[in-house]
Design a protein around this motif. Structure first.
Motif, PDB file in Angstrom:
ATOM      1  N   ASP A   1       0.830  -1.201   0.000  1.00  0.00           N
ATOM      2  CA  ASP A   1       0.000   0.000   0.000  1.00  0.00           C
ATOM      3  C   ASP A   1       0.869   1.258   0.000  1.00  0.00           C
ATOM      4  N   ARG A   2       1.937   1.245   0.770  1.00  0.00           N
ATOM      5  CA  ARG A   2       2.823   2.414   0.803  1.00  0.00           C
ATOM      6  C   ARG A   2       3.492   2.621  -0.552  1.00  0.00           C
TER       7      ARG A   2
ATOM      8  N   ASP B   1       2.386   1.651  -3.535  1.00  0.00           N
ATOM      9  CA  ASP B   1       1.398   2.129  -4.493  1.00  0.00           C
ATOM     10  C   ASP B   1       1.106   3.603  -4.293  1.00  0.00           C
ATOM     11  N   TYR B   2       1.003   4.022  -3.055  1.00  0.00           N
ATOM     12  CA  TYR B   2       0.739   5.427  -2.742  1.00  0.00           C
ATOM     13  C   TYR B   2       1.864   6.315  -3.269  1.00  0.00           C
ATOM     14  N   ALA B   3       3.110   5.923  -3.009  1.00  0.00           N
ATOM     15  CA  ALA B   3       4.244   6.733  -3.452  1.00  0.00           C
ATOM     16  C   ALA B   3       4.348   6.767  -4.968  1.00  0.00           C
ATOM     17  N   ARG B   4       4.149   5.620  -5.623  1.00  0.00           N
ATOM     18  CA  ARG B   4       4.245   5.571  -7.089  1.00  0.00           C
ATOM     19  C   ARG B   4       3.201   6.462  -7.750  1.00  0.00           C
ATOM     20  N   LYS B   5       1.982   6.453  -7.230  1.00  0.00           N
ATOM     21  CA  LYS B   5       0.928   7.283  -7.811  1.00  0.00           C
ATOM     22  C   LYS B   5       1.260   8.757  -7.666  1.00  0.00           C
ATOM     23  N   GLY B   6       1.793   9.134  -6.515  1.00  0.00           N
ATOM     24  CA  GLY B   6       2.160  10.527  -6.311  1.00  0.00           C
ATOM     25  C   GLY B   6       3.277  10.968  -7.235  1.00  0.00           C
TER      26      GLY B   6
ATOM     27  N   LYS C   1       3.480   7.604   6.240  1.00  0.00           N
ATOM     28  CA  LYS C   1       3.409   8.005   4.834  1.00  0.00           C
ATOM     29  C   LYS C   1       4.814   8.066   4.244  1.00  0.00           C
TER      30      LYS C   1
ATOM     31  N   GLU D   1       6.964  11.015  -1.297  1.00  0.00           N
ATOM     32  CA  GLU D   1       6.529  10.885  -2.686  1.00  0.00           C
ATOM     33  C   GLU D   1       7.556  11.550  -3.602  1.00  0.00           C
TER      34      GLU D   1
ATOM     35  N   ASP E   1       1.328  20.707  -1.138  1.00  0.00           N
ATOM     36  CA  ASP E   1       0.996  19.610  -2.046  1.00  0.00           C
ATOM     37  C   ASP E   1       1.472  19.873  -3.458  1.00  0.00           C
TER      38      ASP E   1
END
Length: 259
Positions: free
Chosen positions: A15-16, A18-23, A116, A119, A256
């Motif tokens: 999950d971590r 995937d979150y970083a890759r999307k960002g 978190k 990113e 952001d």
């Protein structure tokens, strides 16, 4: 007393990641490639205030994609690391390998221990006195390090950009050829006609091995226009869209910002 939800370590790490890759994928791409007299960096970045490419030390430069505030903190930490090491020992003891290892430890620690991940994706490059001594390291959000040779692309559609670089890059390119290739790659799109990027939309810098110590220099719009064979007018967007990808800036959400 309620029991906390259990999440397996494998799922948590996935999950971590995937979150970083999307960002990171939402950021504008950066291309780094070697040429006959050094290493060139290019990215689409019409902002003149928020740099994605920066000098770290005498012959070392830094490029990043992702959340601006996160990679800017890493850049500042890298400058402090280099200055302290150069002052404590010798300027020649500061090298890209040591800096990449320091960044890898920081990224890996945050990825495994914090809620978190960062990113960001980084490139640390050092220009040698000859082409065989050049070093290019790519660092991912989880602290993994890759020793790249010749070229690297990160952020956005990195895989497609890498394929285009593989097709067009060759050892011994001159600066004009390297910059044109980088800009063509940045303007390419998976579908439809490629975009034509103008000097006002680009941030370009080089590590020039012919300079005695401070190898880093930015390529200003007039010089960039000459290399690309384009007019160097400042045709960057005036609505502030340089600070974010695909949206006008929101001052209240400055943390952001992505590049």
């Amino acid at each position: 007393m309620s029991m906390p939800f259990y999440v397996s370590p494998e799922q948590l790490m996935k999950d971590r990641a995937d979150y970083a890759r999307k960002g990171i994928a939402r950021g504008r791409s950066v291309v780094v490639l070697a040429y006959d007299e050094g290493i060139a960096f290019a990215t689409e970045n019409p902002s003149r205030a928020l740099h994605k490419i920066s000098e770290i030390y005498d012959r070392i430069a830094f490029a990043a994609v992702g959340k601006y505030n996160e990679f800017e903190n890493l850049r500042v930490a890298g400058v402090r690391y280099a200055d302290l090491r150069g002052y404590s020992y010798d300027r020649q003891d500061v090298n890209a390998r040591g800096l990449a290892n320091a960044y890898a430890q920081t990224l890996g620690t945050v990825f495994t221990t914090e809620s978190k991940p960062l990113e960001v994706e980084l490139v640390v490059a050092e220009v040698g006195h000859v082409a065989e001594e050049d070093q290019i390291y790519r660092l991912s959000y989880d602290g993994s390090v890759a020793d790249e040779h010749g070229f690297v692309a990160m952020g956005g559609q990195a895989e497609q950009l890498t394929e285009r670089l593989r097709e067009g890059w060759a050892p011994g390119l001159d600066l004009a050829g390297a910059v044109r290739l980088a800009v063509d790659v940045l303007g390419s799109q998976p579908e439809g006609e490629p975009r034509v990027l103008t000097p006002g939309q680009l941030e370009v810098a080089v590590l020039d091995r012919t300079r005695s110590r401070r190898a880093f220099r930015r390529v200003a719009a007039p010089a960039l226009g000459t290399l690309l064979g384009q007019p160097a007018g400042d045709d960057a967007p005036t609505d502030g869209a340089a600070t974010t990808d695909g949206a006008a800036p929101d001052v209240s959400a400055a943390t952001d910002e992505r590049g």
